[in-house]
Design an enzyme around this catalytic site. Structure first.
Site, PDB file in Angstrom:
ATOM      1  N   LYS A  83       0.823  -1.213   0.000  1.00  0.00           N
ATOM      2  CA  LYS A  83       0.000   0.000   0.000  1.00  0.00           C
ATOM      3  C   LYS A  83       0.858   1.265   0.000  1.00  0.00           C
ATOM      4  CE  LYS A  83      -2.477  -1.131   3.661  1.00  0.00           C
ATOM      5  NZ  LYS A  83      -2.008  -2.514   3.938  1.00  0.00           N
ATOM      6  N   ARG A 132     -10.602   0.218   8.343  1.00  0.00           N
ATOM      7  CA  ARG A 132     -10.192  -1.134   8.695  1.00  0.00           C
ATOM      8  C   ARG A 132     -11.330  -1.954   9.289  1.00  0.00           C
ATOM      9  NH1 ARG A 132      -4.117  -0.498  11.330  1.00  0.00           N
ATOM     10  NH2 ARG A 132      -3.020  -0.065   9.372  1.00  0.00           N
ATOM     11  N   ARG A 184      11.855  -5.326   7.331  1.00  0.00           N
ATOM     12  CA  ARG A 184      12.084  -3.912   7.048  1.00  0.00           C
ATOM     13  C   ARG A 184      13.031  -3.277   8.066  1.00  0.00           C
ATOM     14  NH1 ARG A 184       6.692  -0.975   5.947  1.00  0.00           N
ATOM     15  NH2 ARG A 184       6.308  -1.524   8.125  1.00  0.00           N
ATOM     16  N   ARG A 226      11.239  -0.805  13.462  1.00  0.00           N
ATOM     17  CA  ARG A 226      10.114  -0.309  14.258  1.00  0.00           C
ATOM     18  C   ARG A 226       9.645  -1.394  15.215  1.00  0.00           C
ATOM     19  NH1 ARG A 226       6.644   2.260   9.278  1.00  0.00           N
ATOM     20  NH2 ARG A 226       7.801   4.223   9.032  1.00  0.00           N
ATOM     21  N   ARG A 267      -1.530  -8.916  13.593  1.00  0.00           N
ATOM     22  CA  ARG A 267      -2.151  -8.008  12.631  1.00  0.00           C
ATOM     23  C   ARG A 267      -2.868  -8.783  11.528  1.00  0.00           C
ATOM     24  NH1 ARG A 267       2.717  -4.029  11.182  1.00  0.00           N
ATOM     25  NH2 ARG A 267       1.170  -2.985   9.866  1.00  0.00           N
TER      26      ARG A 267
END
Length: 213
Positions: A17, A93, A127, A160, A171
């Site tokens: 996204k 969401r 990441r 993060r 998630r």
């Protein structure tokens, strides 16, 4: 092709996204509204709302609809008044959020990005970010030349707190139970389009150019 002033992006975490948003911003001058970015700013403020958001984000749970809607409405209203096109990345969401969004604005294009679960997990859990220049790496797909060191300024890369495998699994569970029903909400509406998020980026860009005036 259609005139597009508002876009909703749907897809699991790591589906791409953010990458698609970046393309639309550069190519069509869209404004990118990311719940993640807005939430992080609120968390950094240290106020009561920030504390509530921190708990939800750090565990991978959904933030309460009322809190999310309040944060997003403020941003959307500003852009509508300025007649600026925008992309909603990570919102809505839930069905309640989708219904709230429908009550405050019209959505021209809904993009559902499909991607295999295992690839999405590697994209997020792998990441790494440079805290100085903002460069983004991935230990699986785009590693730095020296492990955990930025190629540009030699600063140690960071991960993060919510970019880890355990949080990612949570998630995904949240997505399956609360967010996936949005597909049924939007799939029969004009402007609904499915994109294969595992395709080459240039092919995705070509596909998007065929959708937007």
């Amino acid at each position: 092709m259609i005139n597009v002033n508002s876009v909703v992006l749907l897809g699991v975490p790591g589906s791409g996204k953010g990458t698609i948003s970046e393309f639309l911003v550069k190519e069509y001058d869209f404004n990118h509204i990311s719940t993640g970015d807005l939430f992080r700013k609120t968390i950094d403020s240290g106020n009561e709302l920030g504390k509530q958001l921190h708990h939800a984000v750090s565990t991978g749970a959904l933030v309460k609809d009322e809190l999310t809607n309040a944060v997003m409405k403020d941003e959307i209203d500003k852009l509508i008044k300025l007649n600026k096109p925008f992309i909603l990345d990570g919102y809505p969401r839930s069905l309640k959020q989708a219904e709230f969004l429908k009550s405050i604005c019209h959505v021209d294009l809904i993009l559902l990005i499909n991607i295999p679960k295992e690839i999405a997990i590697k994209r997020v859990a792998g990441r790494r970010l440079c805290p100085k220049c903002g460069a983004i790496y991935n230990i699986y797909f785009k590693p730095s030349k020296v492990v955990d060191i930025c190629d540009y300024d030699g600063v140690t890369l960071i991960q993060r707190k919510d970019d880890n495998e355990q949080t990612m699994k949570t998630r995904f569970d949240v997505y399956e139970t609360a967010t996936k029903p949005l597909i049924d909400f939007y799939k029969n509406q004009n402007g609904f389009h499915i994109i294969d998020g595992n395709k080459d980026l240039n092919d995705i860009k070509k596909e998007l150019r065929g959708l937007i005036k």
